[in-house]
Design a protein around this motif. Structure first.
Motif, mmCIF file in Angstrom:
data_model
loop_
_atom_site.group_PDB
_atom_site.id
_atom_site.type_symbol
_atom_site.label_atom_id
_atom_site.label_comp_id
_atom_site.label_asym_id
_atom_site.label_seq_id
_atom_site.Cartn_x
_atom_site.Cartn_y
_atom_site.Cartn_z
ATOM 1 N N GLU A 438 0.820 -1.210 0.000
ATOM 2 C CA GLU A 438 0.000 0.000 0.000
ATOM 3 C C GLU A 438 0.854 1.261 0.000
ATOM 4 O OE1 GLU A 438 -3.531 -0.417 2.800
ATOM 5 O OE2 GLU A 438 -2.310 -2.157 3.358
ATOM 6 N N TYR A 439 2.050 1.142 0.593
ATOM 7 C CA TYR A 439 2.930 2.307 0.720
ATOM 8 C C TYR A 439 3.637 2.641 -0.590
ATOM 9 C CZ TYR A 439 6.080 5.554 3.143
ATOM 10 O OH TYR A 439 6.750 6.682 3.568
ATOM 11 N N ASN A 440 3.583 1.752 -1.560
ATOM 12 C CA ASN A 440 4.333 1.965 -2.799
ATOM 13 C C ASN A 440 3.953 3.252 -3.518
ATOM 14 O OD1 ASN A 440 5.595 -0.435 -2.257
ATOM 15 N ND2 ASN A 440 4.769 -1.543 -4.026
ATOM 16 N N VAL A 441 2.726 3.720 -3.319
ATOM 17 C CA VAL A 441 2.309 4.956 -4.001
ATOM 18 C C VAL A 441 3.085 6.164 -3.491
ATOM 19 C CG1 VAL A 441 0.004 4.068 -4.467
ATOM 20 C CG2 VAL A 441 0.420 5.319 -2.326
ATOM 21 N N ARG A 442 3.756 6.035 -2.340
ATOM 22 C CA ARG A 442 4.526 7.140 -1.778
ATOM 23 C C ARG A 442 5.956 7.182 -2.335
ATOM 24 N NH1 ARG A 442 0.018 8.450 -0.843
ATOM 25 N NH2 ARG A 442 -0.909 8.791 1.232
ATOM 26 N N TRP A 443 6.353 6.156 -3.090
ATOM 27 C CA TRP A 443 7.699 6.153 -3.682
ATOM 28 C C TRP A 443 7.624 6.868 -5.027
ATOM 29 C CZ3 TRP A 443 11.191 4.884 -0.306
ATOM 30 C CH2 TRP A 443 10.977 3.870 0.618
ATOM 31 N N VAL A 492 -1.923 5.009 4.094
ATOM 32 C CA VAL A 492 -1.408 3.755 3.526
ATOM 33 C C VAL A 492 -0.555 2.953 4.493
ATOM 34 C CG1 VAL A 492 -1.506 4.642 1.172
ATOM 35 C CG2 VAL A 492 0.596 4.914 2.515
ATOM 36 N N GLY A 493 -0.361 3.446 5.726
ATOM 37 C CA GLY A 493 0.400 2.694 6.709
ATOM 38 C C GLY A 493 1.894 2.860 6.571
ATOM 39 N N PRO A 494 2.692 1.989 7.224
ATOM 40 C CA PRO A 494 4.153 2.094 7.211
ATOM 41 C C PRO A 494 4.734 1.474 5.940
ATOM 42 C CG PRO A 494 3.540 0.224 8.529
ATOM 43 C CD PRO A 494 2.244 0.865 8.080
ATOM 44 N N PRO A 495 5.969 1.826 5.578
ATOM 45 C CA PRO A 495 6.590 1.216 4.386
ATOM 46 C C PRO A 495 6.894 -0.266 4.564
ATOM 47 C CG PRO A 495 8.143 2.644 5.509
ATOM 48 C CD PRO A 495 6.823 2.873 6.174
ATOM 49 N N THR A 496 7.205 -0.680 5.777
ATOM 50 C CA THR A 496 7.509 -2.085 6.064
ATOM 51 C C THR A 496 6.631 -2.548 7.215
ATOM 52 O OG1 THR A 496 9.805 -1.959 5.315
ATOM 53 C CG2 THR A 496 9.291 -3.703 6.860
ATOM 54 N N GLN A 497 6.180 -3.779 7.133
ATOM 55 C CA GLN A 497 5.380 -4.354 8.215
ATOM 56 C C GLN A 497 6.142 -5.500 8.866
ATOM 57 O OE1 GLN A 497 1.630 -5.463 6.437
ATOM 58 N NE2 GLN A 497 2.575 -5.909 4.469
ATOM 59 N N LEU A 498 6.016 -5.599 10.182
ATOM 60 C CA LEU A 498 6.747 -6.595 10.962
ATOM 61 C C LEU A 498 5.778 -7.400 11.795
ATOM 62 C CD1 LEU A 498 10.030 -6.086 12.994
ATOM 63 C CD2 LEU A 498 8.034 -7.089 14.113
ATOM 64 N N ALA A 499 5.983 -8.705 11.806
ATOM 65 C CA ALA A 499 5.211 -9.603 12.673
ATOM 66 C C ALA A 499 6.171 -10.316 13.608
ATOM 67 C CB ALA A 499 4.428 -10.624 11.843
ATOM 68 N N LEU A 500 5.845 -10.313 14.896
ATOM 69 C CA LEU A 500 6.639 -11.024 15.890
ATOM 70 C C LEU A 500 5.807 -12.189 16.407
ATOM 71 C CD1 LEU A 500 8.987 -11.474 17.848
ATOM 72 C CD2 LEU A 500 7.971 -9.727 19.343
ATOM 73 N N PHE A 501 6.276 -13.401 16.131
ATOM 74 C CA PHE A 501 5.613 -14.616 16.588
ATOM 75 C C PHE A 501 6.321 -15.109 17.850
ATOM 76 C CE2 PHE A 501 5.113 -14.325 12.044
ATOM 77 C CZ PHE A 501 3.858 -14.838 11.750
#
Length: 529
Positions: A438-443, A492-501
């Motif tokens: 989603e963040y790609n439109v900001r590049w 559009v949220g952050p450029p990178t998303q992180l999941a911690l399992f």
């Protein structure tokens, strides 16, 4: 030197088809000049029921001496001691292997213009070598040929039958029996005859690696004595042996992944996951621009923060690439054991160079030249491996990191990666980062509809990533939380998303929900509720 190849047949499938495969007519005796003498091909018997082709190599000892002296440059150690009185004209060696390649070149390549269907047919074969030097004895002969499908008879030759107390010589009479393609049989002999002799009659140059891999294709990458074969065939030249072993491992992984080795070994590139202009600028309260902070740096900081919060000491960097995260992990003493894994040997070599693992020192004993693993003290190890296959070496760690990795995996292969990491290796915590499409439109530098990297198979929205992560967590008994990496855009949220399992038994811990920004742990059950 003498070698015979025998096969049997029927009226419908005559044994004399051997002549088509060898490109040598059974009714003729032929001779061929070689660098060290003359090779003769003849057929002692040729009927529909049984056919035998014989290769006789007459070695010119004078030519052998004139063309080179000493081990690896024209003669074995025996030749250096007694130039004109030695076993080279009689015992199978690299001389016979070279003659096989020269006289039966088409058969080695599996080509037969007259009968193109024949090379793919397995034949009942019997190969005899009356005198074979075997440095390692009959047991080594068995270890080399038996895994290739041969029934092996290796009878030690006595030094002198009249004096049995003198014991056995280093020679054996070899008989191989099995049902194989002729091309495979010849390739086995081409590689293993000089390996058993352990002394080549010519200088071993870098192109010998290519020869070894061509003749070993399809069997050497899985042979239990691969290291010994490679080392001896390349005359124990360390640099050539290491290169060959790395390429063999790459070939094995490519075969397992049903792809090309070149496609696997493409991981050495600069930016991973973002366009060239990946620095994100923020304004201070006065509106003046601060120094831009690269997203890659923010990503590493977020990963380190997650690992610290998980209390991890023993960490896997899966898909470590050129080692940027490994370098950051090494700077913190809390991480006592670090393993970098990547499918690309080029990437691992670059990581070793960047981290200076090739420079021995008090805490760096240097590289283990006998393996594809590189070590620096007891803290860091680099190893080659495919993340879509289970690997017992990766079990039992505190945490694993998949930083900008999953988007490089074809979607049908994601379940295999999931099983290998969450099901088999099963670390206490897993950190996964991936681009937020989603963040790609900001590049500004990224064309519309293009992904951030040419090797990306997909890029997920926040909802897609959340759905995948929650399903993985539910299937394998983990709780999962989500955190933004980089400045969070309200639309559009952050450029990178992180999941911690985290394994459910270990507790949830705090995290950030990338949609709401609240500091809360999101488990699968809670999300469902």
């Amino acid at each position: 030197m003498f070698l015979t190849i025998t096969t049997t047949g029927t009226a419908e499938r005559p044994a004399t088809d051997l002549g088509f495969l060898l490109h040598k007519h059974p009714d003729k005796a032929q001779r061929f000049s070689t660098s060290y003498g003359t090779a003769h091909v003849l057929y002692p018997e040729a009927t529909a029921e049984r056919c035998t082709a014989a290769l006789l190599l007459e070695v010119d000892p004078v030519a052998l001496v004139r063309r080179g002296r000493g081990k690896g440059r024209g003669g074995a150690p025996d030749s250096a001691l007694a130039q004109y009185v030695n076993d080279r004209p009689y015992a199978a060696s690299s001389l016979l292997a070279v003659a096989l390649s020269a006289v039966f070149s088409s058969a080695l390549r599996g080509q037969c213009k007259a009968r193109p269907e024949l090379p793919e047919q397995a034949l009942p074969l019997r190969i005899e070598v009356p005198a074979l030097p075997a440095r390692g004895g009959a047991a080594l002969v068995e270890r080399l040929f038996a895994p290739l499908g041969w029934a092996v008879t290796a009878e030690p030759v006595a030094l002198d039958e009249g004096f049995p107390r003198w014991g056995e010589s280093r020679y054996v009479r070899l008989v191989l029996e099995g049902e194989l393609r002729l091309a495979d049989a010849l390739r086995h002999l081409y590689v293993l005859l000089p390996v058993l002799d352990d002394a080549k009659h010519y200088w071993v140059a870098p192109d010998e690696v290519d020869k070894l891999l061509r003749s070993g294709e399809g069997w050497l990458e899985r042979h239990p004595e691969q290291r010994l074969i490679t080392n001896r065939y390349l005359a124990r030249r360390w640099s050539l042996t290491r290169s060959a072993l790395e390429r063999l491992e790459l070939a094995r992984l490519a075969e397992a992944d049903d792809t090309e080795a070149e496609e696997i070994d493409n991981a050495v590139d600069n930016a991973i996951g973002e366009p060239a202009a990946e620095s994100l600028e923020e304004d201070d309260e006065a509106g003046s621009e601060q120094r831009p902070v690269p997203l890659a740096v923010r990503r590493r900081e977020a990963i380190l923060d997650a690992l610290r919060g998980a209390g991890a000491a023993r960490v896997l960097d899966l898909g470590c690439g050129q080692g940027q995260l490994l370098g950051a992990l090494l700077k913190e003493a809390r991480f006592t054991e670090i393993v970098g894994v990547d499918v690309s040997m080029r990437a691992l070599n670059e990581a070793a160079r960047r981290l200076r693992l090739d420079r021995p020192g008090p805490d760096r004993p240097g590289l283990d030249t006998g393996t594809v693993e590189r070590q620096s003290s007891a803290r860091l190890k680099l190893t080659q491996g495919a993340l879509t296959y289970t690997d017992s070496r990766l079990a039992g760690y505190d945490a694993a990191v998949l930083s900008e990795v999953i988007e490089h995996v074809d979607p049908p292969r994601l379940p295999a990666l999931e099983h290998a990491v969450f099901g088999a290796a099963r670390p206490k915590a897993v950190v996964v980062t991936t681009p937020n499409v989603e963040y790609n439109v900001r590049w500004e530098t990224l064309p519309a509809g293009r992904m951030r990297h040419g090797d990306h198979r997909f890029e997920w929205t926040r909802e897609e990533f959340r759905a995948w992560a929650e399903q993985v967590a539910e299937r394998h008994g983990y709780a999962v939380e989500f955190r933004p990496v980089g400045p969070e855009d309200p639309e559009v949220g952050p450029p990178t998303q992180l999941a911690l399992f985290r394994l459910a038994a270990e507790g949830g811990g705090d995290g950030t929900d990338s949609r709401s920004g609240d500091r809360t742990a999101i488990t699968t059950k809670e999300a469902a509720a």
